[in-house]
Every structure is written in C-alpha cells, then in structure tokens.
Enzyme design. Structure first.
Site, PDB file in Angstrom:
ATOM      1  N   TYR A  51       0.644  -1.095  -0.177  1.00  0.00           N
ATOM      2  CA  TYR A  51      -0.288   0.183   0.035  1.00  0.00           C
ATOM      3  C   TYR A  51       1.011   1.322  -0.187  1.00  0.00           C
ATOM      4  CZ  TYR A  51      -3.863   2.857   1.673  1.00  0.00           C
ATOM      5  OH  TYR A  51      -5.006   4.222   1.795  1.00  0.00           O
TER       6      TYR A  51
HETATM    7  P1  NDP Z   1     -13.186   2.509   0.190  1.00  0.00           P
HETATM    8  O1  NDP Z   1     -13.638   1.154   0.715  1.00  0.00           O
HETATM    9  O2  NDP Z   1     -14.690   2.299   1.527  1.00  0.00           O
HETATM   10  O3  NDP Z   1     -13.715   2.854  -0.978  1.00  0.00           O
HETATM   11  C1  NDP Z   1     -13.332   2.358  -1.892  1.00  0.00           C
HETATM   12  C2  NDP Z   1     -13.613   2.864  -2.902  1.00  0.00           C
HETATM   13  O4  NDP Z   1     -12.721   2.572  -4.124  1.00  0.00           O
HETATM   14  C3  NDP Z   1     -15.258   2.252  -3.315  1.00  0.00           C
HETATM   15  O5  NDP Z   1     -15.607   3.135  -4.241  1.00  0.00           O
HETATM   16  C4  NDP Z   1     -14.994   1.135  -4.250  1.00  0.00           C
HETATM   17  O6  NDP Z   1     -15.700   0.978  -5.620  1.00  0.00           O
HETATM   18  C5  NDP Z   1     -13.539   1.729  -5.478  1.00  0.00           C
HETATM   19  N1  NDP Z   1     -12.284   0.647  -6.114  1.00  0.00           N
HETATM   20  C6  NDP Z   1     -12.024  -0.288  -5.167  1.00  0.00           C
HETATM   21  N2  NDP Z   1     -11.607  -1.175  -6.134  1.00  0.00           N
HETATM   22  C7  NDP Z   1     -11.973  -0.673  -7.366  1.00  0.00           C
HETATM   23  C8  NDP Z   1     -11.798  -0.330  -8.851  1.00  0.00           C
HETATM   24  N3  NDP Z   1     -11.373  -1.945  -9.589  1.00  0.00           N
HETATM   25  N4  NDP Z   1     -12.237  -0.197 -10.036  1.00  0.00           N
HETATM   26  C9  NDP Z   1     -13.493   1.102  -9.363  1.00  0.00           C
HETATM   27  N5  NDP Z   1     -13.618   0.877  -8.727  1.00  0.00           N
HETATM   28  C10 NDP Z   1     -12.747   0.249  -7.160  1.00  0.00           C
HETATM   29  O7  NDP Z   1     -12.515   3.190   0.636  1.00  0.00           O
HETATM   30  P2  NDP Z   1     -11.717   4.367   1.247  1.00  0.00           P
HETATM   31  O8  NDP Z   1     -12.989   5.664   1.442  1.00  0.00           O
HETATM   32  O9  NDP Z   1     -11.448   4.551   2.702  1.00  0.00           O
HETATM   33  O10 NDP Z   1     -11.546   5.263   0.492  1.00  0.00           O
HETATM   34  C11 NDP Z   1     -11.137   5.772  -0.741  1.00  0.00           C
HETATM   35  C12 NDP Z   1      -9.202   5.965  -1.283  1.00  0.00           C
HETATM   36  O11 NDP Z   1      -9.215   7.095   0.588  1.00  0.00           O
HETATM   37  C13 NDP Z   1      -8.248   4.891  -1.275  1.00  0.00           C
HETATM   38  O12 NDP Z   1      -7.702   5.536  -3.067  1.00  0.00           O
HETATM   39  C14 NDP Z   1      -7.668   4.921  -0.007  1.00  0.00           C
HETATM   40  O13 NDP Z   1      -6.573   4.443  -0.634  1.00  0.00           O
HETATM   41  C15 NDP Z   1      -7.857   6.198   0.205  1.00  0.00           C
HETATM   42  N6  NDP Z   1      -7.601   6.536   1.777  1.00  0.00           N
HETATM   43  C16 NDP Z   1      -8.190   6.139   2.520  1.00  0.00           C
HETATM   44  C17 NDP Z   1      -7.766   6.764   4.144  1.00  0.00           C
HETATM   45  C18 NDP Z   1      -8.974   6.299   5.414  1.00  0.00           C
HETATM   46  O14 NDP Z   1      -8.735   5.636   6.328  1.00  0.00           O
HETATM   47  N7  NDP Z   1     -10.741   5.266   4.638  1.00  0.00           N
HETATM   48  C19 NDP Z   1      -6.633   6.661   4.177  1.00  0.00           C
HETATM   49  C20 NDP Z   1      -5.688   7.369   3.250  1.00  0.00           C
HETATM   50  C21 NDP Z   1      -5.951   7.139   2.302  1.00  0.00           C
HETATM   51  P3  NDP Z   1     -15.961  -0.461  -5.862  1.00  0.00           P
HETATM   52  O15 NDP Z   1     -16.585  -1.517  -5.045  1.00  0.00           O
HETATM   53  O16 NDP Z   1     -17.767  -0.797  -6.126  1.00  0.00           O
HETATM   54  O17 NDP Z   1     -15.964  -0.760  -6.857  1.00  0.00           O
END
Ligand code: NDP
Length: 257
Positions: free
Chosen positions: A162
């Site tokens: 990651y």
């Molecule tokens: P979630 O798991 O709630 O959301 C992740 C999102 O990414 C979902 O909407 C999912 O949609 C989408 N996603 C994952 N894989 C794919 C794919 N192959 N194609 C299209 N969409 C995809 O996590 P977060 O909201 O926490 O994460 C959002 C971002 O924030 C990420 O980049 C994460 O690394 C970053 N982040 C989060 C932190 C936190 O504490 N929450 C801290 C730091 C960074 P679906 O499954 O419907 O495709």
C-alpha cells in the site's frame, strides 16, 4: 474570497465513489456547486450516491467502471465528457487496502494494490487530460495517504504494498504537475490519515486503534467526516491556481513525528 472556492459550472469526476471517502468527496464538490460524475464497480451503490448528490441541487451522472481495465477508464471518461461537455476536476480516489507481511504476500495482492492504487491513478489522469489539455484548464486531485510519507510499525500492521503505491502517487503527482503546469492543469494530492470507511472499518472498529492513534497521531484520533473537505475544495477550486505538485497530509499531525 468566498468566490475563490465556488465550483458553480464546473464538472468533477470522482472515481471510487460508491462508498467511503469518494462519497464524501462527491458531496463536498456538489455543495460547492459542481456537477458530479461518479464511477465505481458497484452500480447499485452508485445509484444511491447519485440521489444524495442530486439532492444537493446539482446534476450527477453515474457510470460503471473497473479501474483495473484501461478500456473501462477510457469509456467512462469519454462518456462523462460527452454527457457534460467537459471535465474540469478529477478526483482520483478509487483504491484498495489489502495488506500482508511482505515475505508472504501473494503476487495477486501485490498486483491488485499497485494496479488499483497507482497504475489506475495514472491511467485516469492521462485519459482525463485528453479533455483538459485542449481547454487549457484542469484540476486533478490524487488521493494519497499518510503512507505516501511513512509506513507503519509492522507489529501494528504491515503496509509495504500500500505504501509503495501511495508513495508512487506522491511522485506521480509531482511528475504530472511538472508536465502539465504550462497546459493549465494543476495536479495535487491529499494524504489522509485514518478515516472511517469500508476499507478501514476493521481497523477502526477493532478496539486496537485507540492505542495506535495515541502513539502515532498527535491529535490522538482518527479523522472525522468533513475534515478532508477543506483540502479537497482548495485543490479543486481556483484558490489553488498557483499550487501544484503538492501532497497535503490531513492527518492530525501523524506525519510530523
Ligand atoms: P472504501 O473501501 O470505502 O472505498 C474504495 C472505493 O474504491 C470504492 O468506491 C470502490 O468501489 C472503489 N474501487 C476499488 N477498486 C476499484 C476498481 N477496481 N475499480 C473501480 N473502483 C474501485 O475505502 P476509502 O473510502 O477509505 O478509500 C478511498 C481512497 O482513500 C483510497 O484511495 C484509499 O487508499 C484512500 N485513503 C483512505 C484512508 C482512510 O482512512 N479511509 C486513508 C488514506 C487514504 P467498488 O468496490 O464499487 O468498485
């Protein structure tokens, strides 16, 4: 000053907007007046988010997209640009949080984390830039992490894959910013610490996180809903017209110690 953050008439595309931070980002952009396109794989969830965004008084367009498929990204970006006539803002948010000790991580996990969290960020930016460059205007916001800057005590949890991807996002942001600055596009990144979402619920709800936050985060707590909005709207609006290539950690001081 208020107008500096106004996004009325702008069009934003948010990837990974079916849950978590992507939903918050889509709604924050809408509250500033932007029309919003949302994409992810789970279309039924996108339809719910679409209703929430439209309730804020703007237009919303939902599109299925698997960011692991470059053809999906191309089609999504084209369909969004055709629907709204332009794309002003890209929030490169889709990501996964799979983790495992480095010595036993499978190729599948390594590739999924790097492909989703880094490769797809580049592909989305590249495709959206095809529409931004001719107009000489664009705001790209990549979602990095505190793990763009620091890893984690492996006894807590290992984050090598990651952090490799998110560290890459930091340099990708600088690279694209330098290449596209003269084309009217700013490229910046947000580096959140830990915020509640599907990705982090197992960690935050485990009961172990309180001690981790107290040890690593000067503010001693995870981020709260809304605490990323300021950084997002700054980078998405003309308030950041002379800011590019920056990673802004929104982390309660996590990366200061
Ligand atoms: P979630 O798991 O709630 O959301 C992740 C999102 O990414 C979902 O909407 C999912 O949609 C989408 N996603 C994952 N894989 C794919 C794919 N192959 N194609 C299209 N969409 C995809 O996590 P977060 O909201 O926490 O994460 C959002 C971002 O924030 C990420 O980049 C994460 O690394 C970053 N982040 C989060 C932190 C936190 O504490 N929450 C801290 C730091 C960074 P679906 O499954 O419907 O495709």
């Amino acid at each position: 000053m208020k107008d500096l953050f106004d996004l009325t008439g702008k069009v934003a595309l948010v990837t990974g907007a079916s849950s978590g931070l992507g939903v918050q980002f889509a709604k924050a952009l809408a509250r500033q007046g932007a029309d919003v396109a949302i994409c992810a794989r789970r279309v039924e969830k996108l339809e719910e988010v679409k209703k929430e965004v439209e309730a804020l008084g703007v237009r919303c367009y939902a599109h299925a997209c698997d960011v692991l498929k470059v053809e999906d990204i191309k089609k999504t970006v084209k369909d969004v640009a055709d629907y709204f006539g332009k794309i002003d803002i890209l929030v490169n948010n889709a990501g996964v949080g799979d983790t495992a000790p480095a010595e036993s991580m499978t190729d599948e996990v390594w590739n999924r984390v790097l492909s989703t969290n880094l490769d797809a960020v580049y592909y989305c930016a590249r495709e959206v830039a095809q529409y931004m460059i001719p107009r000489g205007y664009g705001k790209i916001i990549n979602v990095g992490s505190i793990h763009s800057e620091v890893v984690m005590n492996p006894a807590t949890w290992p984050v090598t894959a990651y952090a490799t991807a998110k560290g890459g996002v930091k340099m990708l942001t600088k690279g694209l910013a330098s290449e596209w600055a003269a084309k009217g596009i700013t490229v910046n990144a947000i580096g959140p610490a830990y915020f509640g979402s599907e990705m982090t619920s197992a960690i935050l709800d485990s009961g172990a996180f309180d001690a981790v936050a107290k040890a690593y985060c000067p503010m001693g707590r995870p981020g709260r809903e809304g605490e990323l909005d300021g950084a997002l709207i700054y980078f998405a609006s003309d308030a950041s017209s002379y800011t590019t290539g920056q990673l802004l950690c929104v982390d309660g001081g996590w990366t200061t110690i």
